[in-house]
Design a protein around this motif. Structure first.
Motif, short mmCIF file in Angstrom:
data_model
loop_
_atom_site.label_atom_id
_atom_site.label_comp_id
_atom_site.label_asym_id
_atom_site.label_seq_id
_atom_site.Cartn_x
_atom_site.Cartn_y
_atom_site.Cartn_z
N LEU A 46 0.81 -1.22 0.00
CA LEU A 46 0.00 0.00 0.00
C LEU A 46 0.85 1.28 0.00
N ILE A 47 1.97 1.24 -0.68
CA ILE A 47 2.77 2.47 -0.85
C ILE A 47 1.92 3.44 -1.68
N PRO A 48 1.70 4.67 -1.17
CA PRO A 48 0.67 5.52 -1.78
C PRO A 48 0.88 5.86 -3.26
N ASP A 73 15.10 -2.66 -6.52
CA ASP A 73 14.84 -3.40 -5.27
C ASP A 73 13.54 -4.20 -5.35
N ILE A 74 12.49 -3.56 -5.92
CA ILE A 74 11.18 -4.24 -5.94
C ILE A 74 11.07 -5.20 -7.12
N ASN A 75 11.44 -4.73 -8.31
CA ASN A 75 11.17 -5.53 -9.51
C ASN A 75 12.22 -6.60 -9.79
N ARG A 135 3.79 -11.80 -20.48
CA ARG A 135 4.21 -10.43 -20.81
C ARG A 135 2.95 -9.64 -21.16
N LEU A 136 2.51 -8.87 -20.18
CA LEU A 136 1.25 -8.15 -20.33
C LEU A 136 1.43 -6.95 -21.25
N THR A 137 0.41 -6.69 -22.04
CA THR A 137 0.36 -5.43 -22.77
C THR A 137 -0.51 -4.46 -21.94
N1 LIG Z 1 -1.46 -2.78 -15.91
C1 LIG Z 1 -0.69 -2.96 -16.99
O1 LIG Z 1 -0.98 -2.45 -18.08
C2 LIG Z 1 0.55 -3.83 -16.90
C3 LIG Z 1 1.31 -3.99 -18.05
C4 LIG Z 1 2.46 -4.77 -17.98
C5 LIG Z 1 2.82 -5.39 -16.79
N2 LIG Z 1 2.06 -5.20 -15.68
C6 LIG Z 1 2.51 -5.86 -14.44
O2 LIG Z 1 1.43 -6.44 -13.76
C7 LIG Z 1 1.62 -6.34 -12.35
C8 LIG Z 1 0.39 -5.76 -11.71
O3 LIG Z 1 0.19 -4.47 -12.26
P1 LIG Z 1 -1.08 -3.57 -11.96
O4 LIG Z 1 -1.43 -2.92 -13.23
O5 LIG Z 1 -2.12 -4.35 -11.24
O6 LIG Z 1 -0.44 -2.46 -11.05
P2 LIG Z 1 -0.77 -2.03 -9.54
O7 LIG Z 1 0.19 -0.94 -9.21
O8 LIG Z 1 -2.21 -1.73 -9.40
O9 LIG Z 1 -0.42 -3.33 -8.75
C9 LIG Z 1 0.83 -3.60 -8.20
C10 LIG Z 1 0.64 -3.73 -6.71
O10 LIG Z 1 1.90 -4.07 -6.14
C11 LIG Z 1 1.97 -3.43 -4.90
N3 LIG Z 1 3.37 -3.31 -4.54
C12 LIG Z 1 4.31 -2.55 -5.15
N4 LIG Z 1 5.48 -2.68 -4.52
C13 LIG Z 1 5.28 -3.53 -3.49
C14 LIG Z 1 6.12 -4.05 -2.50
N5 LIG Z 1 7.40 -3.69 -2.43
N6 LIG Z 1 5.61 -4.92 -1.60
C15 LIG Z 1 4.30 -5.29 -1.68
N7 LIG Z 1 3.45 -4.81 -2.59
C16 LIG Z 1 3.94 -3.94 -3.51
C17 LIG Z 1 1.33 -2.09 -5.11
O11 LIG Z 1 0.91 -1.49 -3.90
C18 LIG Z 1 0.18 -2.44 -6.02
O12 LIG Z 1 -1.00 -2.69 -5.30
C19 LIG Z 1 2.88 -5.49 -12.14
O13 LIG Z 1 3.94 -6.34 -11.81
C20 LIG Z 1 3.11 -4.85 -13.48
O14 LIG Z 1 4.49 -4.63 -13.75
C21 LIG Z 1 0.93 -4.44 -15.70
#
Ligand SMILES: NC(=O)c1ccc[n+]([C@@H]2O[C@H](COP(=O)([O-])OP(=O)(O)OC[C@H]3O[C@@H](n4cnc5c(N)ncnc54)[C@H](O)[C@@H]3O)[C@@H](O)[C@H]2O)c1
Length: 329
Positions: free
Chosen positions: A39-41, A101-103, A178-180
């Motif tokens: 829930l990082i804002p 760090d996260i990804n 691999r999401l678009t």
């Molecule tokens: N939405 C898109 O178009 C899209 C496209 C390509 C890839 N993705 C991938 O899909 C995944 C989900 O994306 P989304 O669109 O739902 O985004 P989103 O930001 O809504 O979801 C990601 C969630 O991860 C949480 N998060 C981030 N860092 C964290 C941490 N260190 N610890 C715990 N929680 C953490 C965030 O609070 C968030 O709720 C992501 O990995 C993103 O890279 C999404």
């Protein structure tokens, strides 16, 4: 999809856009679901995303960078849908270390935790089309060269390949999608951190013009969130998917100016304008992109079902009804 009945599922990023939709679907399939989210804002997590099933899910507000918490949470789980991520391409350029760090780092420590505490788990990782960079040819298939144009693309690629490596070397069953561009109810619309479509939704509902960069001819494909969730479930249920990467995508390819016109015409008012590309965005723009998703069609029988107009109508209606939970004036 009987695989998930009574199964124990962990979703990282579970309060985010796609993670919360996946959780809703898994609960309906009879799974016991635990969500992890920091829930990082500035990220996409929002408790309102699970408002309609809050009492049916376990929520753990913690950070995937905490290896002790993750080791504990992974124990006894049958499936991990690994979606937590820093998603902003621009933020990855201004704060590259956090993105790393996260990804990347946290992904490696999650996999280490699986190796030590739960090697029988099955993992689906949310990767991104961003790793291809500027396409050499269209549509982009999985054999296209990998040439990320931003820090986020490099770190997501590392995250993806750690998963494949742990599958290949340690037999921890993992695959990546691999999401678009994915859109729908629950996405971050406060700003453009998650997707430009998010801020477009907000501006339209506020009666402000949406801004299309450049000539607006850039091509994109889009998936409605339900289609993306379906792909994740199919990948989770299939052992044939282990060790593989699959593109998601859509055959409905649209230029951004035409997309803006379509969104303006959906009945919520608003206008659009073309503005010059901000230089910092131009520097990491990938030009035209759309996917060849025939591999997942062939191997997992997935294809997108929700048309762009239908998906956008549902999305606009959702934010029209619930906007107070997604941004404050
Ligand atoms: N939405 C898109 O178009 C899209 C496209 C390509 C890839 N993705 C991938 O899909 C995944 C989900 O994306 P989304 O669109 O739902 O985004 P989103 O930001 O809504 O979801 C990601 C969630 O991860 C949480 N998060 C981030 N860092 C964290 C941490 N260190 N610890 C715990 N929680 C953490 C965030 O609070 C968030 O709720 C992501 O990995 C993103 O890279 C999404």
């Amino acid at each position: 999809m009987n695989n998930f009945l009574n199964s124990n599922v962990l979703i990282t990023g579970g309060l985010g856009f796609i993670g919360s939709s996946l959780a809703r679907r898994l609960i309906n399939l009879g799974a016991h679901v635990t969500l992890v989210d920091s829930l990082i804002p500035t990220y996409g997590g929002n408790l309102f995303n699970i408002e309609d099933f809050r009492d049916k899910v376990a929520v753990n507000v913690c950070d995937v960078r905490d290896p002790f918490a993750m080791t504990y949470l992974l124990q006894g789980k049958d499936y991990l849908f690994n979606l937590a991520g820093q998603t902003s391409h621009m933020d990855s350029m201004t704060d590259p270390q956090t993105d790393l760090d996260i990804n990347a780092s946290a992904q490696l420590s999650i996999l280490e935790a699986c190796r030590k505490a739960n090697p029988n788990i099955k993992i689906v990782f949310a990767s991104t089309r961003q790793i291809y960079g500027k396409p050499d040819y269209l549509p982009v298939d999985e054999k296209h060269p990998i040439r990320p144009v931003d820090v986020n693309g490099i770190n997501k690629l590392a995250g993806e390949w750690y998963h494949l490596l742990y599958n290949n070397v340690y037999g921890i069953r993992a695959c990546a999608l691999r999401l678009t561009n994915t859109y729908g109810p629950g996405m971050r619309v406060k700003d453009a951190r998650q997707t430009f479509l998010g801020i477009w939704v907000r501006l339209l509902l506020e009666g402000k013009p949406i801004k299309v960069f450049g000539d607006g001819l850039q091509l994109r494909d889009f998936n409605y969130v339900d289609d993306c969730v379906e792909a994740m479930l199919l990948a989770g249920a299939s052992n044939g998917a282990n060790g593989k990467v699959f593109n998601l995508g859509s055959s409905e390819v649209v230029g951004l100016k035409d997309l803006a016109k379509l969104m303006v015409g959906l009945g919520h008012g608003g206008t659009y304008e073309l503005i010059p590309f901000p230089p910092e965005r131009k520097a990491i723009d990938i030009g035209d992109y759309f996917s060849d998703f025939s591999l997942i069609e062939k191997e997992l029988s997935w294809s997108p079902k929700v048309g762009l107009r239908e998906g956008l109508l549902k999305t606009m209606a959702y934010y029209n009804d619930h906007k107070e939970h997604y941004w404050q004036d």
